[in-house]
Design a protein around this motif. Structure first.
Motif, PDB file in Angstrom:
ATOM      1  N   ASP A   1       6.554   5.669 -10.837  1.00 46.95           N
ATOM      2  CA  ASP A   1       7.247   6.788 -11.487  1.00 46.95           C
ATOM      3  C   ASP A   1       7.066   7.994 -10.575  1.00 46.95           C
ATOM      4  O   ASP A   1       5.959   8.515 -10.423  1.00 46.95           O
ATOM      5  N   PHE A   2       8.160   8.450 -10.000  1.00 49.97           N
ATOM      6  CA  PHE A   2       8.068   9.529  -9.001  1.00 49.97           C
ATOM      7  C   PHE A   2       8.193  10.916  -9.608  1.00 49.97           C
ATOM      8  O   PHE A   2       8.227  11.899  -8.883  1.00 49.97           O
ATOM      9  N   LYS A   3       8.281  10.976 -10.934  1.00 46.35           N
ATOM     10  CA  LYS A   3       8.476  12.311 -11.518  1.00 46.35           C
ATOM     11  C   LYS A   3       7.431  12.643 -12.571  1.00 46.35           C
ATOM     12  O   LYS A   3       7.735  13.317 -13.552  1.00 46.35           O
ATOM     13  N   THR A   4       6.222  12.191 -12.368  1.00 49.51           N
ATOM     14  CA  THR A   4       5.184  12.606 -13.307  1.00 49.51           C
ATOM     15  C   THR A   4       4.830  14.064 -13.013  1.00 49.51           C
ATOM     16  O   THR A   4       4.889  14.503 -11.862  1.00 49.51           O
ATOM     17  N   PRO A   5       4.481  14.824 -14.050  1.00 54.44           N
ATOM     18  CA  PRO A   5       4.292  16.276 -13.840  1.00 54.44           C
ATOM     19  C   PRO A   5       3.176  16.628 -12.865  1.00 54.44           C
ATOM     20  O   PRO A   5       3.201  17.704 -12.266  1.00 54.44           O
ATOM     21  N   ASP A   6       2.213  15.738 -12.693  1.00 52.14           N
ATOM     22  CA  ASP A   6       1.080  16.054 -11.811  1.00 52.14           C
ATOM     23  C   ASP A   6       1.336  15.651 -10.366  1.00 52.14           C
ATOM     24  O   ASP A   6       0.430  15.672  -9.545  1.00 52.14           O
ATOM     25  N   ASN A   7       2.570  15.299 -10.037  1.00 52.87           N
ATOM     26  CA  ASN A   7       2.886  14.852  -8.682  1.00 52.87           C
ATOM     27  C   ASN A   7       3.433  16.033  -7.863  1.00 52.87           C
ATOM     28  O   ASN A   7       4.628  16.333  -7.886  1.00 52.87           O
TER      29      ASN A   7
ATOM     30  N   ILE B   1       0.844  -1.193   0.000  1.00 55.68           N
ATOM     31  CA  ILE B   1       0.000   0.000   0.000  1.00 55.68           C
ATOM     32  C   ILE B   1       0.882   1.246   0.000  1.00 55.68           C
ATOM     33  O   ILE B   1       1.749   1.399   0.868  1.00 55.68           O
ATOM     34  N   CYS B   2       0.649   2.118  -0.987  1.00 56.26           N
ATOM     35  CA  CYS B   2       1.365   3.397  -1.094  1.00 56.26           C
ATOM     36  C   CYS B   2       2.887   3.158  -1.076  1.00 56.26           C
ATOM     37  O   CYS B   2       3.386   2.384  -1.885  1.00 56.26           O
ATOM     38  N   GLN B   3       3.602   3.781  -0.151  1.00 57.55           N
ATOM     39  CA  GLN B   3       5.049   3.571  -0.084  1.00 57.55           C
ATOM     40  C   GLN B   3       5.352   2.092   0.157  1.00 57.55           C
ATOM     41  O   GLN B   3       6.357   1.566  -0.335  1.00 57.55           O
ATOM     42  N   GLY B   4       4.468   1.419   0.891  1.00 53.32           N
ATOM     43  CA  GLY B   4       4.623  -0.021   1.111  1.00 53.32           C
ATOM     44  C   GLY B   4       4.546  -0.787  -0.202  1.00 53.32           C
ATOM     45  O   GLY B   4       5.130  -1.868  -0.341  1.00 53.32           O
ATOM     46  N   GLY B   5       3.825  -0.209  -1.170  1.00 52.23           N
ATOM     47  CA  GLY B   5       3.760  -0.817  -2.504  1.00 52.23           C
ATOM     48  C   GLY B   5       5.092  -0.674  -3.225  1.00 52.23           C
ATOM     49  O   GLY B   5       5.550  -1.605  -3.908  1.00 52.23           O
ATOM     50  N   SER B   6       5.715   0.486  -3.059  1.00 55.98           N
ATOM     51  CA  SER B   6       7.045   0.673  -3.671  1.00 55.98           C
ATOM     52  C   SER B   6       8.030  -0.302  -3.030  1.00 55.98           C
ATOM     53  O   SER B   6       8.869  -0.901  -3.727  1.00 55.98           O
ATOM     54  N   PHE B   7       7.931  -0.462  -1.716  1.00 56.54           N
ATOM     55  CA  PHE B   7       8.801  -1.421  -1.025  1.00 56.54           C
ATOM     56  C   PHE B   7       8.530  -2.846  -1.536  1.00 56.54           C
ATOM     57  O   PHE B   7       9.462  -3.628  -1.757  1.00 56.54           O
ATOM     58  N   SER B   8       7.249  -3.182  -1.697  1.00 56.85           N
ATOM     59  CA  SER B   8       6.892  -4.526  -2.151  1.00 56.85           C
ATOM     60  C   SER B   8       7.414  -4.772  -3.561  1.00 56.85           C
ATOM     61  O   SER B   8       7.861  -5.874  -3.887  1.00 56.85           O
ATOM     62  N   THR B   9       7.350  -3.722  -4.387  1.00 49.91           N
ATOM     63  CA  THR B   9       7.871  -3.844  -5.754  1.00 49.91           C
ATOM     64  C   THR B   9       9.374  -4.126  -5.710  1.00 49.91           C
ATOM     65  O   THR B   9       9.869  -5.004  -6.429  1.00 49.91           O
ATOM     66  N   CYS B  10      10.066  -3.391  -4.867  1.00 50.16           N
ATOM     67  CA  CYS B  10      11.519  -3.618  -4.728  1.00 50.16           C
ATOM     68  C   CYS B  10      11.770  -5.044  -4.229  1.00 50.16           C
ATOM     69  O   CYS B  10      12.653  -5.741  -4.746  1.00 50.16           O
TER      70      CYS B  10
ATOM     71  N   THR C   1       1.374   5.564 -10.759  1.00 48.97           N
ATOM     72  CA  THR C   1       1.137   4.140 -10.492  1.00 48.97           C
ATOM     73  C   THR C   1       1.181   3.311 -11.766  1.00 48.97           C
ATOM     74  O   THR C   1       1.832   2.264 -11.828  1.00 48.97           O
ATOM     75  N   LYS C   2       0.479   3.837 -12.785  1.00 52.48           N
ATOM     76  CA  LYS C   2       0.329   3.054 -14.020  1.00 52.48           C
ATOM     77  C   LYS C   2       1.645   2.894 -14.777  1.00 52.48           C
ATOM     78  O   LYS C   2       1.723   2.119 -15.734  1.00 52.48           O
ATOM     79  N   ALA C   3       2.643   3.622 -14.353  1.00 58.41           N
ATOM     80  CA  ALA C   3       3.949   3.532 -15.011  1.00 58.41           C
ATOM     81  C   ALA C   3       4.568   2.148 -14.921  1.00 58.41           C
ATOM     82  O   ALA C   3       5.519   1.832 -15.635  1.00 58.41           O
ATOM     83  N   LEU C   4       4.017   1.309 -14.058  1.00 60.75           N
ATOM     84  CA  LEU C   4       4.593  -0.039 -13.908  1.00 60.75           C
ATOM     85  C   LEU C   4       4.340  -0.903 -15.142  1.00 60.75           C
ATOM     86  O   LEU C   4       5.133  -1.786 -15.463  1.00 60.75           O
ATOM     87  N   LYS C   5       3.241  -0.616 -15.804  1.00 59.48           N
ATOM     88  CA  LYS C   5       2.856  -1.434 -16.954  1.00 59.48           C
ATOM     89  C   LYS C   5       3.976  -1.473 -18.006  1.00 59.48           C
ATOM     90  O   LYS C   5       4.497  -0.434 -18.419  1.00 59.48           O
ATOM     91  N   GLY C   6       4.345  -2.684 -18.384  1.00 56.96           N
ATOM     92  CA  GLY C   6       5.356  -2.845 -19.424  1.00 56.96           C
ATOM     93  C   GLY C   6       6.785  -2.737 -18.931  1.00 56.96           C
ATOM     94  O   GLY C   6       7.727  -2.863 -19.708  1.00 56.96           O
TER      95      GLY C   6
END
Lengths: 416, 354
Positions: free
Chosen positions: B175-181, B146-155, B308-313
């Motif tokens: 992706d931590f650098k999308t313009p809307d972030n 969940i959230c940052q925990g999701g980034s940790f889980s991905t790692c 979030t969707k940046a993971l695809k592919g």
């Protein structure tokens, strides 16, 4: 007394509401008083907090409050905002009389006139009760409490600075700033030389922080002015559409919407994204310097310093890492054989069992179905039929197992 | 005509009712009692320093064979996933027959300031996974970040793919650098070295202050005005206070982990750009081969869908699915609609994949 309901009265109410919001925001950031026993530089934080500096408060230690207490405080703050706004509305209505019947053009002209005043008010730095814009008083409070500074000397120092009656400006070097810089650049002498230079450095860093804070506050003031413009635009749109606001609550919601819209635009702007980290960094630089001074004082008292504690924490952390690594190595050694190969086999078995059981059940079902078929047909070639069914089931099991192996292959291969 | 069409009598009534609600509400506030942290029955099954692993009591007889480990963010407390009976992701999963474990990171103190991402990901998460595997005689389990925990889980899934059977991510920044972030924009020029060197651990309240800065008027003024409407209803008020407690119950962030997270994720965007090293291994998203379910909220202002969707592919998984929920970052866990949609979607997705 001005009886025009749309004159400065409206702008005053708006600005009071914005100021109130800012003060509540500061109060939220200052949820606790600093712990004097932990932080010998309590005086510094307190004086800064007294100046309603939300940034400083945000970086200071907090005490935990119960959700009821926090909610109660926050509710009272919101309620005050609401009541202030309500009072403003009542005052306006009291004066309004028939002027509420004015045409759109007439009252928008009045609004625009006041918006200009309002914009000037918020962007000229005239609102001296925004304490963030009054660094001199904040510094006066702070310096009086600095140990090591002679209070008489500081009173004199601040008195002289006060007489100059100017504040550090946004650009260029004002008279007060020059006075500060000249004094603070004087070299230290004698036994307390190092200490004095550190104190001078602390004040210089504090001045840098205050200057950035003024820049930051100016940007936020522009945001408040923009919110008022948005509010005006919405009123005009509503009038043109024949809509109206009928309750104080709706009015408050509109105020919040306009303020949020303006804030969102401000915080996404390049100038905010430049000033925000600069303000944070200026504050942290000051805090870091103060910490080193605190450490000096602690060492003088033969007490453990932050530096020493950090060193101990680092050693413990490194040792724990080593122990964890050794534990991991021990655990791996106790595992039987090649765990990747073993896991692959477990995967295959797991799939094989389920699939072969399903295949067997299917085969048995087919077998039982065929068994109740007309006896004459079943009796014709019983042995051959049974043999065919068994073979089909067996070949299906093999195929499923092979499929299962293929499906898990990438995962197990990558895992290896 | 000026569009403030308020009748004096109506305004007097409105203010009078408002005051009455506040006065009676103060009594309700004083009687509200303790605010619970989570509602589902659970057992502490493993502890490691300040970290606690909880196992939730199943609600169904037929429990799915492979358990799910929920990995929450460090910045808030994990009971958001189980905040009240009718608003609980955990409960929703239990009702789907999922066997649920959850990591509670605890509250780091000054002695934890040197804990880094290696300690969290290759240390605590890995040991919790090992514990669950040993308990269930499995060699891999499902992860739900969940959230940052999701980034940790991905790692973790990239570093230890052999231990993750399925990866479920919810409102997870990749992706931590999308313009809307907006948060990312604020973090770009922050001197995180100065911050950590000065403060040691980063106060949770400082991060809260940052989050509130995104909507200061709504979150510090309008919200509490709206609360007045709840004051005569003890249940609703308690629910509000639970959420309030959760929002401000923020552990401090271990300094080194914070430094690494800001530098590598927010500023370096290394999770997708490459070069992210945790422990002594590089995190390569191409190592992720297991099925992935990526759940995001369409109105998430903290982790925009684009992040979030940046993971695809970007992984080697041949089984990647997304679920979009029409709501915000918190709503995905607490709104009635979310809980009618999200846990069943996760439950059935997991069941289909063994």
């Amino acid at each position: 007394m001005d009886n025009n309901p749309f004159s400065m009265n409206w702008a005053d109410n708006w600005s009071n509401l914005q100021k109130k919001m800012w003060n509540d925001w500061s109060a939220l950031a200052q949820q606790s008083t600093p712990n004097a026993a932990v932080n010998p530089f309590n005086f510094f934080q307190q004086s800064m907090e007294e100046s309603n500096d939300p940034m400083w408060a945000a970086f200071s230690p907090f005490q935990v409050k119960s959700p009821e207490e926090m909610a109660r405080q926050s509710m009272m703050g919101a309620m005050n905002n609401f009541m202030n706004m309500s009072k403003g509305v009542f005052d306006t209505f009291g004066k309004m009389g028939k002027q509420g019947e004015q045409s759109i053009e007439e009252w928008t002209a009045e609004l625009d006139k006041n918006l200009t005043k309002f914009r000037e008010y918020f962007t000229s730095g005239a609102q001296s009760d925004f304490n963030a814009l009054n660094p001199l008083s904040a510094w006066s409070n702070m310096l009086e409490n600095v140990p090591g500074f002679s209070s008489d000397m500081m009173k004199q120092f601040m008195g002289q600075a006060g007489q100059i009656n100017q504040f550090p400006g946004l650009s260029g070097e004002s008279t007060v700033e020059k006075f500060f810089n000249d004094t603070l650049n004087m070299p230290g002498l004698g036994l307390n030389r190092e200490k004095q230079e550190k104190l001078q450095k602390a004040i210089q860093l504090g001045i840098v922080y205050q200057k950035v804070m003024v820049e930051y506050q100016t940007i936020m003031n522009k945001s408040s002015a923009h919110a008022a413009e948005l509010f005006r635009d919405r009123l005009v749109s509503m009038a043109q559409a024949g809509d109206s606001i009928k309750s104080l609550r709706d009015l408050h919601v509109m105020w919040v919407d306009c303020s949020e819209e303006s804030n969102a635009k401000t915080v996404a702007s390049p100038e905010y994204q430049e000033i925000n980290p600069r303000l944070t960094n200026a504050l942290l630089t000051l805090q870091k310097h103060l910490q080193s001074m605190t450490d000096d004082n602690m060492a003088a008292l033969n007490m453990p310093t932050r530096k020493e504690l950090n060193s101990a924490y680092l050693q413990i952390h490194d040792l724990k890492k080593k122990v964890r690594k050794l534990e991991g190595q021990l655990k791996n050694q106790t595992k039987l054989g090649d765990s990747t190969e073993f896991n692959r086999l477990r995967d295959d078995l797991e799939k094989l069992d389920i699939d072969s059981l399903r295949a067997d059940i299917e085969a048995l079902k087919k077998q039982s179905t065929s068994a109740i078929k007309p006896a004459a047909k079943a009796a014709a070639k019983p042995a051959a039929k049974k043999s065919t069914t068994t073979q089909k089931a067996a070949s299906k099991t093999k195929a499923t197992a092979a499929k299962a192996k293929t499906a898990d292959k990438p995962a197990t291969k990558k895992g290896a | 005509m000026f569009p403030l069409n308020m009748q004096p009598e109506a305004l007097v009534d409105e203010l009078s009712n408002f005051n009455k609600k506040i006065i009676s509400g103060m009594k309700t506030m004083s009687e509200v009692g303790d605010i619970s942290e989570g509602v589902s029955a659970r057992t502490e099954v493993y502890t490691d320093d300040k970290v606690t692993l909880y196992h939730y009591a199943p609600l169904k007889k037929d429990v799915h064979r492979v358990p799910v480990l929920i990995v929450y963010a460090l910045v808030n407390r994990p009971y958001m996933a189980d905040i009240q009976e009718d608003r609980s992701l955990v409960r929703g999963l239990l009702q789907e027959g999922v066997d649920v474990y959850l990591i509670d990171w605890g509250y780091p103190d000054a002695s934890d300031r040197y804990m880094d991402l290696d300690d969290y990901i290759n240390g605590y998460i890995d040991r919790c996974v090992d514990f669950i595997c040993d308990t269930h005689d499995l060699y891999r389990i499902n992860l739900l970040g969940i959230c940052q925990g999701g980034s940790f889980s991905t790692c973790y899934a990239a570093l230890h793919p052999e231990k993750v059977r399925n990866l479920v991510l919810t409102v997870t920044p990749i992706d931590f650098k999308t313009p809307d972030n907006t948060l990312s924009c604020w973090a770009q020029d922050m001197d995180v070295d100065l911050m950590v060197d000065t403060m040691g651990n980063i106060p949770g309240d400082l991060l809260n202050f940052t989050f509130l800065s995104m909507n200061p008027f709504r979150l510090t003024s309008q919200k509490y005005l709206d609360m007045v409407e709840l004051l005569d209803n003890g249940t609703k008020l308690r629910n509000f206070l639970r959420m309030e407690k959760w929002i401000f119950d923020s552990p401090d962030q271990a300094g080194e982990a914070f430094r690494q997270f800001i530098k590598n994720f927010f500023q370096g965007n290394k999770l997708i750009k490459g070069g992210l090293v945790i422990g002594d291994k590089e995190v390569d998203l191409k190592n992720i081969t297991m099925p992935i379910l990526n759940v995001y909220a369409t109105k998430d202002h903290l982790v925009p869908p684009s992040a979030t969707k940046a993971l695809k592919g970007r992984t080697s998984s041949e089984d990647y699915s997304e679920v979009a929920f029409k709501g915000g970052h918190i709503g995905i866990f607490v709104s009635g609609r979310a809980l009618a949609e999200v846990p069943p979607a996760i439950g059935s997705w997991l069941k289909e994949r063994g």
